[in-house]
Design a protein around this motif. Sequence first.
Motif, PDB file in Angstrom:
ATOM      1  N   ASN A 165       0.839  -1.197   0.000  1.00  0.00           N
ATOM      2  CA  ASN A 165       0.000   0.000   0.000  1.00  0.00           C
ATOM      3  C   ASN A 165       0.874   1.248   0.000  1.00  0.00           C
ATOM      4  O   ASN A 165       1.642   1.473   0.939  1.00  0.00           O
ATOM      5  CB  ASN A 165      -0.898  -0.007   1.241  1.00  0.00           C
ATOM      6  CG  ASN A 165      -1.803   1.204   1.305  1.00  0.00           C
ATOM      7  OD1 ASN A 165      -2.306   1.671   0.286  1.00  0.00           O
ATOM      8  ND2 ASN A 165      -2.032   1.720   2.505  1.00  0.00           N
ATOM      9  N   GLN A 209      -1.835   9.929  -3.864  1.00  0.00           N
ATOM     10  CA  GLN A 209      -3.035  10.525  -3.297  1.00  0.00           C
ATOM     11  C   GLN A 209      -2.905  12.050  -3.274  1.00  0.00           C
ATOM     12  O   GLN A 209      -1.804  12.584  -3.081  1.00  0.00           O
ATOM     13  CB  GLN A 209      -3.276  10.003  -1.874  1.00  0.00           C
ATOM     14  CG  GLN A 209      -3.581   8.521  -1.808  1.00  0.00           C
ATOM     15  CD  GLN A 209      -3.712   8.009  -0.382  1.00  0.00           C
ATOM     16  OE1 GLN A 209      -3.377   8.706   0.573  1.00  0.00           O
ATOM     17  NE2 GLN A 209      -4.195   6.783  -0.248  1.00  0.00           N
ATOM     18  N   PRO A 210      -4.014  12.788  -3.468  1.00  0.00           N
ATOM     19  CA  PRO A 210      -3.968  14.252  -3.495  1.00  0.00           C
ATOM     20  C   PRO A 210      -3.302  14.860  -2.261  1.00  0.00           C
ATOM     21  O   PRO A 210      -2.521  15.810  -2.381  1.00  0.00           O
ATOM     22  CB  PRO A 210      -5.449  14.640  -3.583  1.00  0.00           C
ATOM     23  CG  PRO A 210      -6.096  13.486  -4.273  1.00  0.00           C
ATOM     24  CD  PRO A 210      -5.366  12.277  -3.772  1.00  0.00           C
ATOM     25  N   GLN A 211      -3.605  14.326  -1.058  1.00  0.00           N
ATOM     26  CA  GLN A 211      -3.007  14.869   0.161  1.00  0.00           C
ATOM     27  C   GLN A 211      -1.489  14.744   0.149  1.00  0.00           C
ATOM     28  O   GLN A 211      -0.773  15.638   0.582  1.00  0.00           O
ATOM     29  CB  GLN A 211      -3.574  14.163   1.393  1.00  0.00           C
ATOM     30  CG  GLN A 211      -4.995  14.572   1.752  1.00  0.00           C
ATOM     31  CD  GLN A 211      -5.479  13.870   3.001  1.00  0.00           C
ATOM     32  OE1 GLN A 211      -5.291  12.663   3.154  1.00  0.00           O
ATOM     33  NE2 GLN A 211      -6.096  14.621   3.895  1.00  0.00           N
ATOM     34  N   TYR A 212      -1.014  13.614  -0.358  1.00  0.00           N
ATOM     35  CA  TYR A 212       0.432  13.389  -0.393  1.00  0.00           C
ATOM     36  C   TYR A 212       1.101  14.356  -1.364  1.00  0.00           C
ATOM     37  O   TYR A 212       2.119  14.970  -1.058  1.00  0.00           O
ATOM     38  CB  TYR A 212       0.737  11.945  -0.793  1.00  0.00           C
ATOM     39  CG  TYR A 212       2.203  11.584  -0.684  1.00  0.00           C
ATOM     40  CD1 TYR A 212       2.693  10.944   0.454  1.00  0.00           C
ATOM     41  CD2 TYR A 212       3.104  11.896  -1.706  1.00  0.00           C
ATOM     42  CE1 TYR A 212       4.034  10.617   0.566  1.00  0.00           C
ATOM     43  CE2 TYR A 212       4.448  11.579  -1.598  1.00  0.00           C
ATOM     44  CZ  TYR A 212       4.907  10.943  -0.457  1.00  0.00           C
ATOM     45  OH  TYR A 212       6.238  10.641  -0.344  1.00  0.00           O
ATOM     46  N   THR A 213       0.534  14.484  -2.570  1.00  0.00           N
ATOM     47  CA  THR A 213       1.146  15.336  -3.589  1.00  0.00           C
ATOM     48  C   THR A 213       1.141  16.804  -3.169  1.00  0.00           C
ATOM     49  O   THR A 213       1.999  17.576  -3.603  1.00  0.00           O
ATOM     50  CB  THR A 213       0.410  15.184  -4.935  1.00  0.00           C
ATOM     51  OG1 THR A 213      -0.986  15.478  -4.747  1.00  0.00           O
ATOM     52  CG2 THR A 213       0.544  13.766  -5.465  1.00  0.00           C
ATOM     53  N   ARG A 225       0.896   5.615  -0.777  1.00  0.00           N
ATOM     54  CA  ARG A 225      -0.034   6.748  -0.831  1.00  0.00           C
ATOM     55  C   ARG A 225       0.498   7.904  -1.659  1.00  0.00           C
ATOM     56  O   ARG A 225      -0.093   8.985  -1.697  1.00  0.00           O
ATOM     57  CB  ARG A 225      -0.286   7.273   0.584  1.00  0.00           C
ATOM     58  CG  ARG A 225      -1.099   6.391   1.525  1.00  0.00           C
ATOM     59  CD  ARG A 225      -0.367   5.184   2.037  1.00  0.00           C
ATOM     60  NE  ARG A 225      -1.073   4.537   3.120  1.00  0.00           N
ATOM     61  CZ  ARG A 225      -0.740   4.661   4.407  1.00  0.00           C
ATOM     62  NH1 ARG A 225       0.291   5.369   4.757  1.00  0.00           N
ATOM     63  NH2 ARG A 225      -1.448   4.055   5.347  1.00  0.00           N
ATOM     64  N   ASP A 226       1.630   7.729  -2.328  1.00  0.00           N
ATOM     65  CA  ASP A 226       2.313   8.820  -3.009  1.00  0.00           C
ATOM     66  C   ASP A 226       1.484   9.484  -4.105  1.00  0.00           C
ATOM     67  O   ASP A 226       1.770  10.621  -4.500  1.00  0.00           O
ATOM     68  CB  ASP A 226       3.622   8.305  -3.628  1.00  0.00           C
ATOM     69  CG  ASP A 226       4.509   7.609  -2.618  1.00  0.00           C
ATOM     70  OD1 ASP A 226       4.013   6.681  -1.943  1.00  0.00           O
ATOM     71  OD2 ASP A 226       5.695   7.962  -2.515  1.00  0.00           O
ATOM     72  N   THR A 247       1.437  12.887 -11.891  1.00  0.00           N
ATOM     73  CA  THR A 247       0.775  12.088 -10.857  1.00  0.00           C
ATOM     74  C   THR A 247      -0.545  11.544 -11.359  1.00  0.00           C
ATOM     75  O   THR A 247      -0.871  10.358 -11.161  1.00  0.00           O
ATOM     76  CB  THR A 247       0.532  12.933  -9.590  1.00  0.00           C
ATOM     77  OG1 THR A 247       1.797  13.374  -9.075  1.00  0.00           O
ATOM     78  CG2 THR A 247      -0.197  12.126  -8.527  1.00  0.00           C
ATOM     79  N   ASN A 248      -1.322  12.381 -12.014  1.00  0.00           N
ATOM     80  CA  ASN A 248      -2.616  11.941 -12.545  1.00  0.00           C
ATOM     81  C   ASN A 248      -2.432  10.851 -13.594  1.00  0.00           C
ATOM     82  O   ASN A 248      -3.186   9.869 -13.625  1.00  0.00           O
ATOM     83  CB  ASN A 248      -3.368  13.129 -13.153  1.00  0.00           C
ATOM     84  CG  ASN A 248      -3.847  14.104 -12.091  1.00  0.00           C
ATOM     85  OD1 ASN A 248      -4.021  13.735 -10.938  1.00  0.00           O
ATOM     86  ND2 ASN A 248      -4.049  15.359 -12.477  1.00  0.00           N
ATOM     87  N   ARG A 253      -1.364   7.659 -11.816  1.00  0.00           N
ATOM     88  CA  ARG A 253      -2.519   7.061 -11.150  1.00  0.00           C
ATOM     89  C   ARG A 253      -3.393   6.318 -12.160  1.00  0.00           C
ATOM     90  O   ARG A 253      -3.871   5.214 -11.908  1.00  0.00           O
ATOM     91  CB  ARG A 253      -3.338   8.133 -10.440  1.00  0.00           C
ATOM     92  CG  ARG A 253      -4.478   7.562  -9.588  1.00  0.00           C
ATOM     93  CD  ARG A 253      -5.357   8.648  -8.999  1.00  0.00           C
ATOM     94  NE  ARG A 253      -4.620   9.484  -8.069  1.00  0.00           N
ATOM     95  CZ  ARG A 253      -4.375  10.777  -8.246  1.00  0.00           C
ATOM     96  NH1 ARG A 253      -4.816  11.373  -9.333  1.00  0.00           N
ATOM     97  NH2 ARG A 253      -3.710  11.462  -7.355  1.00  0.00           N
TER      98      ARG A 253
END
Length: 382
Positions: free
Chosen positions: A158, A163-167, A160-161, A243-244, A247
Amino acid sequence: MELPSLILVFFNIDELSTGDFQIKSTFKESKFADVQYNKSVLFEEVANNLTDYFKIPFESDGSKIICHIENDTGDSHDEVNKKLTAIIFSKISNIMNNDTIDIDSLFLVSIFCLRGSVDFTTQFYTLDLKRDNESTQFISSVMRLCSMTDLPSYLNFNFRDLQPQYTKGEKRRNSQLRINLRYFWEKAGDAIKLINPYKFNQLFANQNLIRDYPQNNKLSEFFDRISFYREKVLNKRLTIEETNQTRSDLFNEGQNSLTRRNYQVKIIVRDTTDDVCAGCNNVYNIDDRSFVQPSTHRYFFEYHHVISFANNKSQLDIPDNIVKLCPTCHRALTPHRSEVNYQKKIIKNVLSSREDVQSFVETYLHVKNREDSIDRVYELLK
């Protein structure tokens, strides 16, 4: 060190500012436990239990449990990682046929007992990987070590890199290695009771919450995900657009449904070693010996067991014994197909191609120099 303590150190080691290393354990009260505890007394008990179980010295100061490891050789964390991985592989190879040793249980206890925590919601027992320790070398070693067990059918990686909060830098949470909670309880529960009675109580008192949970649908699921992280996410500073796109790539990647353990091993070699022929890279241009595959945009290679797989199928189908070869070199190593000196020349290049290969061959064959290794590998060609 014995195998359990080596695995414990590999997954939990911290590098200190002094250049030495330590492994540390600390834990908080849990709402899932039905007992109270005196922290200082419990930590002292757990420190003693860890010392007895793993045969390495742990001490407690009442707020944390620590084992200090002096760095007498001045090795970096990655160098220590490489040495630990090589030794662990050697020791596992020696017990692969020992039916009295449950390798999965051994790994689970050594990986998760020191810092792991229970998550009844997701039905995983989890371990946060240390962000400062994460490197391509470390992740590659995790993949290779897990390939020696049946754990990939129950493991989840798992991260989280993306995820919006991480970025946005708001919540940069660590990556997690997670194991099916039911499998962990059945395989490691008894050992956890000996090491940390408080963590055991959290599981024992809530057995009704531990549900049957399916294995990974595809054998490659764990490896595909951790490989994706290693290649496309780890240590990369991605823009929002990148990132998008990454993902999107993650959720749209096709899954291979092959179910042979051999496929796990090939994924490790495919994604953690260079795309070069181990037999002729120092002589020929790869364009003259192979071709680019349109589906992957990578050169085509065949996977070769350095010590022939037929000599011991249970011990030799591991990443440290497999290299990438161009089709020409692979066929040239068929017994009696090419001249002896040419075959030995390819074997010499193969052994020189990767330190882990040379180390495994010398350990497995009980030889101490390159020439003896070449001769023995040649004799074992099948």
